[in-house]
Write an enzyme that holds these catalytic residues in place. Sequence first.
Site, mmCIF file in Angstrom:
data_model
loop_
_atom_site.group_PDB
_atom_site.id
_atom_site.type_symbol
_atom_site.label_atom_id
_atom_site.label_comp_id
_atom_site.label_asym_id
_atom_site.label_seq_id
_atom_site.Cartn_x
_atom_site.Cartn_y
_atom_site.Cartn_z
ATOM 1 N N ASP A 1 0.786 -1.227 0.000
ATOM 2 C CA ASP A 1 0.000 0.000 0.000
ATOM 3 C C ASP A 1 0.822 1.283 0.000
ATOM 4 O OD1 ASP A 1 -2.425 -1.222 -0.257
ATOM 5 O OD2 ASP A 1 -2.961 -1.146 1.856
ATOM 6 N N TYR B 1 -9.901 -0.090 2.767
ATOM 7 C CA TYR B 1 -9.362 -0.138 4.125
ATOM 8 C C TYR B 1 -8.938 1.226 4.640
ATOM 9 C CZ TYR B 1 -8.880 -4.799 6.069
ATOM 10 O OH TYR B 1 -9.133 -5.990 6.666
#
Length: 673
Positions: free
Chosen positions: A319, A407
């Site tokens: 990420d 998320y």
Amino acid sequence: MARSLMFFILFSIFAISPISCYTQQHPLDPLTANELTLVQAIVKKSYPPPKHNLAFHYVGLDEPDKPILLSWLSKPTSKLPPRRALAITRIDRQTHEIIVDLGTKSIVSDEVYKGIGYPTLTPDEQTVAIQLPMSYGPFIKSIQNRGLNVSHVVCSCFTVGWFGEERKIERVVKLQCFYNENTVNLYVRPIEGIKIVVDLDEMKIVDYVDSHKVPIPKAEGTDYRFSEQKPPFGPRTNGAVILSKGKNGLDIDGHVIRWVNWQFHLAFDARVGPVISLASIYDTEKHKHRTVLYRGHISELFVPYQDPTDEYYFKTFFDCGEFGFGQSAASLIPLADCPNNAVFLDGYYAGQDGTPVKVPNVFCVFERHAGDIMWRHTELGIPGKVVNEARPEVTLVVRMVATIGNYDHILDWEFKPSGSIKVQAGLSGILEVKASEHTRVDEIKEEIYGTSITDNTIGLYHDHFLTYRLDLDIDGVDNSFVKKRLATKVATGKDTPRKSYWTVYSETAKTESEAKLQIGLKPSELAFENPNKKTKAGNNVGYRLIPGALIHPMLLDDDYPQIRGAFSNYNVWVTPYNKSEKWAGGRYLDQSQGQDTIAVWTQRNREIENKDIVLWYVMGFHHLPCQEDFPLMATLSGAFEIRPANFFESNPVLKVINSRPPMHLLNNSSSHH
Ligand SMILES: *[C@@H]1O[C@H](CO)[C@@H](O)[C@H](O)[C@H]1NC(C)=O
Ligand SMILES: *[C@@H]1O[C@H](CO)[C@@H](O)[C@H](O)[C@H]1NC(C)=O
Ligand SMILES: *[C@@H]1O[C@H](CO)[C@@H](O)[C@H](O)[C@H]1NC(C)=O
Ligand SMILES: *[C@@H]1O[C@H](CO)[C@@H](O)[C@H](O)[C@H]1NC(C)=O
Ligand SMILES: [Cu+2]
């Protein structure tokens, strides 16, 4: 730029001097909006669009070399170290690393990166890519075939990873699409059976396959907005009201933060988000600030999903390197993300065309009154006397939230008056789910690689490996890493009825290979010591690592995602300081092949004893979804701490002075010290 015209009244937050003055710009300050604009102008001048296809993928401070900064800090003058920016760009299908000098307004170096992997995706190119299917005939047909309405379809970009292929030449992503009719919770309504590959440099769909249909999970019960909830409501809580109002002892001077006995520099970075530098703590006995952390930030987050089937196998994300934590940061919501005494700060990153993008309220900084006890004792052992003493724990928290698609990652740095720094990561947001034919667990015969969490919905198994880079400078630059192994000893003496006890064997790691540790398996304490400084009792001055949220990888060592995420092989790594070794999974994560991970760097097995060393700590979670994670999961947190161990001569908060809480908030004036 204004920089060259500035006057500096200088103060080093790292120096011994407790004097505090006003600083206009610190050498570690993140690039301002004006500086980002300057970088844009300078690079555009060399590669003018539209003649050149130019895109900015990362622009950030190229911070001064550590020795240069340390020498400037030890004797600050009005002449700052050269202020430079690193711009990672794509120019005509090539990746360029451009260093710009902001003082001379010129390009210092411009190198084409010809290695494996691609830079962080830009938010802008993702926005364009996810629109492509909406005007792509075969996709519109696929949607109509499913009896769906294209105007309720939204798509999202997913990096494709690497699975042993020869080097790819295209910078491609896969799109997955969702149905958001009657809900904002699009991620729990995936449209299965459609493969879409987009070439980002060409910005077109290069591969499209519609293979099968699966019912879309229902919208009912998926929305998480309060306005969409139906009774019964509850539980009822008091919300974010807290006792102490105002800024307390918090002093924010540009990017330098002073609070109680701590001072540090807080910067925003497009790739990693919050960067804490030059953290030092005031020692009331020694009458000076003592250094603890030269620089700390999250380095990478590896999230491998565990569904190996054709549609999901590639979901093995990085990420920070692929999507950028800073450029994915959310604007924090007062009284919900942060309490009423929080101070909010903004951040800036460069958009794809180089224009600065402001993220309002990207950080909040607040004094936390958690209701915990900092220390206490009740003494009943003295005849005729009761001694009852306690002190409340009050700490300072720096917070940012990075939202990468489904998320939300809550990043906290908490500074305690006792000298501890607690680094916490919280996960919230929405699970990555797969639609299924089944509505109940007992109907399922085949392997589903996840948990059936509601009708037609499987929450897929996955991991979160968060790795942090902490360049510790415990009371000075040169430190050693000491493993204190606890071992059972057999009691042999005649004068004891005991058969055993434990004792400690200390071992200083001499090289990188001696510092690669999977922890939690055997009892040990891990310390960072300054062998050049001793306490009065003769111990090395040090800090200890208090591990938390331990996780060990489950994939095979030679599985492709694990090669790319090899930094998760150990919980602890210690390397000698090297300015360019910042990103544990490598600088270019998109389609990386593990060519530039900490596992590769440490093969050199460099010496780390009594040197400037860097701690890498990996924590995380194996996430086995459960029904409470649906439709949105309550925060799951993990943390580790670095805590003084023989750093101070004795308890540094024994003589803490607590000011009274505001009287109007107390019914009784019963609070006293
Ligand atoms: C699709 O949805 C849009 C927006 O809600 C609506 O205006 C349109 O009539 C719908 N089309 C069909 C065929 O239902
Ligand atoms: C710093 O690290 C990079 C990447 O591992 C390496 O190429 C370089 O040689 C290192 N520099 C020094 C001085 O060790
Ligand atoms: C404290 O005062 C408030 C406001 O006057 C009142 O509502 C509350 O009941 C009081 N609490 C106690 C414990 O007396
Ligand atoms: C708190 O206030 C109440 C009401 O005024 C009083 O009866 C009580 O003694 C007070 N308690 C303390 C500890 O001061
Ligand atoms: Cu998870």
